[in-house]
Write a protein that holds these residues in place. Structure first.
Motif, PDB file in Angstrom:
ATOM      1  N   ALA A  15      32.663   8.971  33.866  1.00 28.51           N
ATOM      2  CA  ALA A  15      31.236   9.200  33.608  1.00 28.51           C
ATOM      3  C   ALA A  15      30.735  10.446  34.327  1.00 28.51           C
ATOM      4  O   ALA A  15      29.952  11.226  33.773  1.00 28.51           O
ATOM      5  CB  ALA A  15      30.429   7.980  34.034  1.00 28.51           C
ATOM      6  N   SER A  16      31.192  10.663  35.545  1.00 26.40           N
ATOM      7  CA  SER A  16      30.729  11.837  36.288  1.00 26.40           C
ATOM      8  C   SER A  16      31.284  13.127  35.684  1.00 26.40           C
ATOM      9  O   SER A  16      30.586  14.140  35.620  1.00 26.40           O
ATOM     10  CB  SER A  16      31.095  11.732  37.766  1.00 26.40           C
ATOM     11  OG  SER A  16      32.489  11.753  37.939  1.00 26.40           O
ATOM     12  N   GLY A  19      29.386  13.678  32.376  1.00 31.35           N
ATOM     13  CA  GLY A  19      28.014  14.084  32.688  1.00 31.35           C
ATOM     14  C   GLY A  19      27.929  15.516  33.189  1.00 31.35           C
ATOM     15  O   GLY A  19      27.024  16.259  32.824  1.00 31.35           O
ATOM     16  N   THR A  20      28.876  15.916  34.014  1.00 34.70           N
ATOM     17  CA  THR A  20      28.896  17.289  34.525  1.00 34.70           C
ATOM     18  C   THR A  20      29.128  18.284  33.395  1.00 34.70           C
ATOM     19  O   THR A  20      28.455  19.306  33.307  1.00 34.70           O
ATOM     20  CB  THR A  20      29.988  17.448  35.601  1.00 34.70           C
ATOM     21  OG1 THR A  20      29.735  16.511  36.649  1.00 34.70           O
ATOM     22  CG2 THR A  20      30.004  18.843  36.177  1.00 34.70           C
ATOM     23  N   TYR A  23      25.969  18.517  31.320  1.00 33.14           N
ATOM     24  CA  TYR A  23      24.933  19.285  32.009  1.00 33.14           C
ATOM     25  C   TYR A  23      25.173  20.784  31.869  1.00 33.14           C
ATOM     26  O   TYR A  23      24.278  21.539  31.489  1.00 33.14           O
ATOM     27  CB  TYR A  23      24.887  18.906  33.496  1.00 33.14           C
ATOM     28  CG  TYR A  23      24.014  19.829  34.294  1.00 33.14           C
ATOM     29  CD1 TYR A  23      22.639  19.691  34.248  1.00 33.14           C
ATOM     30  CD2 TYR A  23      24.549  20.852  35.068  1.00 33.14           C
ATOM     31  CE1 TYR A  23      21.816  20.546  34.957  1.00 33.14           C
ATOM     32  CE2 TYR A  23      23.745  21.708  35.780  1.00 33.14           C
ATOM     33  CZ  TYR A  23      22.377  21.546  35.729  1.00 33.14           C
ATOM     34  OH  TYR A  23      21.572  22.405  36.420  1.00 33.14           O
TER      35      TYR A  23
END
Length: 73
Positions: A15-16, A19-20, A23
């Motif tokens: 997820a990180s 998400g990065t 972004y």
């Protein structure tokens, strides 16, 4: 219990990372403030996370008349 903890850690990492990437891909296409136009650190980070160079034909300057520019003239 170990399997549950490792699934939680793997899910959090996935997820990180997603998400990065989302972004930086989003930021590479947004209008950009004039004072941040030539940000080599952003370009370096964005390329390392997304694998794409920032396309300055897609990015347009934003906020040409604002308080920051008014103070610095």
């Amino acid at each position: 219990m170990v399997i549950l903890i490792s699934l939680f850690i793997i899910g959090w990492l996935a997820a990180s990372i997603i998400g990065t990437q989302a972004y930086f891909l989003g930021e590479q296409t947004k209008p950009i403030h004039e004072r941040n136009w030539d940000s080599s650190s952003f370009d370096l980070l964005a390329k390392s996370f997304t694998g794409k160079d920032t396309d300055y034909l897609e990015r347009v300057p934003a906020y040409t008349v604002d308080a920051y520019n008014a103070m610095n003239k």
